[in-house]
Motif scaffolding. Structure first.
Motif, PDB file in Angstrom:
ATOM      1  N   VAL A   1      18.412  13.817  15.192  1.00 25.60           N
ATOM      2  CA  VAL A   1      18.660  13.847  16.637  1.00 25.60           C
ATOM      3  C   VAL A   1      19.010  12.442  17.133  1.00 25.60           C
ATOM      4  CG1 VAL A   1      17.580  14.228  18.896  1.00 25.60           C
ATOM      5  CG2 VAL A   1      17.278  15.915  17.074  1.00 25.60           C
ATOM      6  N   THR A   2      18.259  11.451  16.690  1.00 27.82           N
ATOM      7  CA  THR A   2      18.533  10.061  17.080  1.00 27.82           C
ATOM      8  C   THR A   2      19.922   9.627  16.632  1.00 27.82           C
ATOM      9  OG1 THR A   2      16.200   9.463  17.004  1.00 27.82           O
ATOM     10  CG2 THR A   2      17.777   7.665  16.787  1.00 27.82           C
ATOM     11  N   ALA A   3      20.251   9.904  15.378  1.00 29.74           N
ATOM     12  CA  ALA A   3      21.560   9.503  14.844  1.00 29.74           C
ATOM     13  C   ALA A   3      22.696  10.191  15.594  1.00 29.74           C
ATOM     14  CB  ALA A   3      21.639   9.820  13.353  1.00 29.74           C
ATOM     15  N   MET A   4      22.557  11.478  15.870  1.00 25.51           N
ATOM     16  CA  MET A   4      23.605  12.205  16.605  1.00 25.51           C
ATOM     17  C   MET A   4      23.800  11.618  17.997  1.00 25.51           C
ATOM     18  SD  MET A   4      23.199  16.258  15.622  1.00 25.51           S
ATOM     19  CE  MET A   4      21.648  16.429  16.469  1.00 25.51           C
ATOM     20  N   ALA A   5      22.700  11.320  18.674  1.00 23.71           N
ATOM     21  CA  ALA A   5      22.783  10.768  20.030  1.00 23.71           C
ATOM     22  C   ALA A   5      23.472   9.410  20.037  1.00 23.71           C
ATOM     23  CB  ALA A   5      21.384  10.661  20.632  1.00 23.71           C
TER      24      ALA A   5
ATOM     25  N   ILE B   1      29.610  15.588  31.636  1.00 19.88           N
ATOM     26  CA  ILE B   1      28.933  16.411  30.637  1.00 19.88           C
ATOM     27  C   ILE B   1      27.522  15.866  30.412  1.00 19.88           C
ATOM     28  CG2 ILE B   1      28.935  17.216  28.239  1.00 19.88           C
ATOM     29  CD1 ILE B   1      31.973  17.026  28.299  1.00 19.88           C
ATOM     30  N   ILE B   2      26.561  16.760  30.466  1.00 27.25           N
ATOM     31  CA  ILE B   2      25.179  16.437  30.141  1.00 27.25           C
ATOM     32  C   ILE B   2      24.901  17.055  28.773  1.00 27.25           C
ATOM     33  CG2 ILE B   2      22.761  16.739  30.793  1.00 27.25           C
ATOM     34  CD1 ILE B   2      24.362  15.071  32.807  1.00 27.25           C
ATOM     35  N   VAL B   3      24.374  16.262  27.843  1.00 29.80           N
ATOM     36  CA  VAL B   3      24.109  16.734  26.488  1.00 29.80           C
ATOM     37  C   VAL B   3      22.606  16.681  26.233  1.00 29.80           C
ATOM     38  CG1 VAL B   3      24.577  16.407  24.030  1.00 29.80           C
ATOM     39  CG2 VAL B   3      26.346  15.835  25.722  1.00 29.80           C
ATOM     40  N   HIS B   4      22.065  17.805  25.778  1.00 33.90           N
ATOM     41  CA  HIS B   4      20.658  17.894  25.391  1.00 33.90           C
ATOM     42  C   HIS B   4      20.616  18.098  23.883  1.00 33.90           C
ATOM     43  CE1 HIS B   4      19.099  18.450  29.510  1.00 33.90           C
ATOM     44  NE2 HIS B   4      20.222  19.103  29.713  1.00 33.90           N
ATOM     45  N   LEU B   5      19.933  17.204  23.181  1.00 35.67           N
ATOM     46  CA  LEU B   5      19.755  17.322  21.741  1.00 35.67           C
ATOM     47  C   LEU B   5      18.265  17.492  21.460  1.00 35.67           C
ATOM     48  CD1 LEU B   5      22.118  14.426  20.594  1.00 35.67           C
ATOM     49  CD2 LEU B   5      22.641  16.868  20.770  1.00 35.67           C
TER      50      LEU B   5
ATOM     51  N   PRO C   1      12.953   7.205  21.873  1.00 32.75           N
ATOM     52  CA  PRO C   1      11.768   6.791  21.117  1.00 32.75           C
ATOM     53  C   PRO C   1      11.116   7.909  20.292  1.00 32.75           C
ATOM     54  CG  PRO C   1      11.730   5.788  23.271  1.00 32.75           C
ATOM     55  CD  PRO C   1      12.884   6.770  23.264  1.00 32.75           C
ATOM     56  N   SER C   2      10.958   9.098  20.873  1.00 32.39           N
ATOM     57  CA  SER C   2      10.349  10.190  20.103  1.00 32.39           C
ATOM     58  C   SER C   2      11.412  11.101  19.495  1.00 32.39           C
ATOM     59  CB  SER C   2       9.413  11.011  20.985  1.00 32.39           C
ATOM     60  OG  SER C   2      10.157  11.717  21.961  1.00 32.39           O
ATOM     61  N   ALA C   3      12.563  11.210  20.147  1.00 31.92           N
ATOM     62  CA  ALA C   3      13.705  12.023  19.696  1.00 31.92           C
ATOM     63  C   ALA C   3      13.347  13.490  19.496  1.00 31.92           C
ATOM     64  CB  ALA C   3      14.344  11.429  18.446  1.00 31.92           C
ATOM     65  N   ASP C   4      12.376  13.996  20.244  1.00 34.06           N
ATOM     66  CA  ASP C   4      12.119  15.436  20.254  1.00 34.06           C
ATOM     67  C   ASP C   4      13.166  16.117  21.124  1.00 34.06           C
ATOM     68  OD1 ASP C   4       9.825  15.276  18.689  1.00 34.06           O
ATOM     69  OD2 ASP C   4       8.516  15.028  20.427  1.00 34.06           O
ATOM     70  N   TRP C   5      13.485  15.458  22.245  1.00 32.07           N
ATOM     71  CA  TRP C   5      14.481  15.942  23.202  1.00 32.07           C
ATOM     72  C   TRP C   5      15.200  14.703  23.728  1.00 32.07           C
ATOM     73  CZ3 TRP C   5      12.913  19.030  28.214  1.00 32.07           C
ATOM     74  CH2 TRP C   5      14.037  19.292  28.989  1.00 32.07           C
ATOM     75  N   VAL C   6      16.465  14.578  23.401  1.00 38.31           N
ATOM     76  CA  VAL C   6      17.261  13.438  23.852  1.00 38.31           C
ATOM     77  C   VAL C   6      18.311  13.949  24.825  1.00 38.31           C
ATOM     78  CG1 VAL C   6      18.827  11.586  23.165  1.00 38.31           C
ATOM     79  CG2 VAL C   6      16.870  12.141  21.726  1.00 38.31           C
ATOM     80  N   LEU C   7      18.421  13.283  25.963  1.00 44.83           N
ATOM     81  CA  LEU C   7      19.402  13.644  26.974  1.00 44.83           C
ATOM     82  C   LEU C   7      20.431  12.536  27.073  1.00 44.83           C
ATOM     83  CD1 LEU C   7      19.113  15.378  30.240  1.00 44.83           C
ATOM     84  CD2 LEU C   7      19.913  13.026  30.373  1.00 44.83           C
ATOM     85  N   LEU C   8      21.701  12.928  27.036  1.00 49.11           N
ATOM     86  CA  LEU C   8      22.801  11.982  27.219  1.00 49.11           C
ATOM     87  C   LEU C   8      23.560  12.373  28.479  1.00 49.11           C
ATOM     88  CD1 LEU C   8      22.709  12.641  23.883  1.00 49.11           C
ATOM     89  CD2 LEU C   8      24.288  10.750  23.969  1.00 49.11           C
ATOM     90  N   ASP C   9      23.729  11.419  29.371  1.00 46.88           N
ATOM     91  CA  ASP C   9      24.486  11.643  30.596  1.00 46.88           C
ATOM     92  C   ASP C   9      25.845  10.983  30.429  1.00 46.88           C
ATOM     93  OD1 ASP C   9      25.612  11.757  33.109  1.00 46.88           O
ATOM     94  OD2 ASP C   9      23.852  10.967  34.152  1.00 46.88           O
TER      95      ASP C   9
END
Length: 116
Positions: free
Chosen positions: A44-48, A81-85, A69-77
């Motif tokens: 998840v971290t690498a993809m973000a 487009i809003i991306v949830h990983l 930091p935890s990469a359980d749920w990463v949000l990119l604004d």
């Protein structure tokens, strides 16, 4: 163009269950929401990070990232487009697809894989 870049980047990085939800008429926060899963926090971290870099190279805009930091749920604004990983178990817990009206068997997001 940006949606295609996001979808292709996630596909290239082997994201799981990539979907795109059009938000036009539902919210003014963005035009699309993209949701995908990674197999681990590390993925998840690498993809973000890769996605943010690819967006910067393609558009010149810096993407804001929350949750690394935890990469359980990463949000990119990324603006439009809003991306949830997510890690899979976190994604199923929050079930954003259902919150945005795509949880019933009769409903499905417009895109469920990379746009050709």
């Amino acid at each position: 163009m940006l949606l295609k870049l996001v979808m292709q980047s996630l596909d290239d990085d082997q994201a799981l269950e990539i979907i795109s939800i059009p938000l036009a008429g539902k919210s003014s926060i963005a035009d699309y929401m993209v949701i995908a899963s990674g197999r681990s926090s590390r993925q998840v971290t690498a993809m973000a990070q890769k996605l943010a870099e690819r967006i910067k190279v393609a558009t010149g805009h810096i993407t804001r990232i929350e949750g690394l930091p935890s990469a359980d749920w990463v949000l990119l604004d990324a603006g439009d487009i809003i991306v949830h990983l997510f890690r899979p178990e976190v994604r199923s817990f929050y079930n954003l697809e259902r919150m945005w009206g795509f949880g019933d068997e009769n409903d499905s997001p417009v895109l469920q894989s990379v746009v050709s």
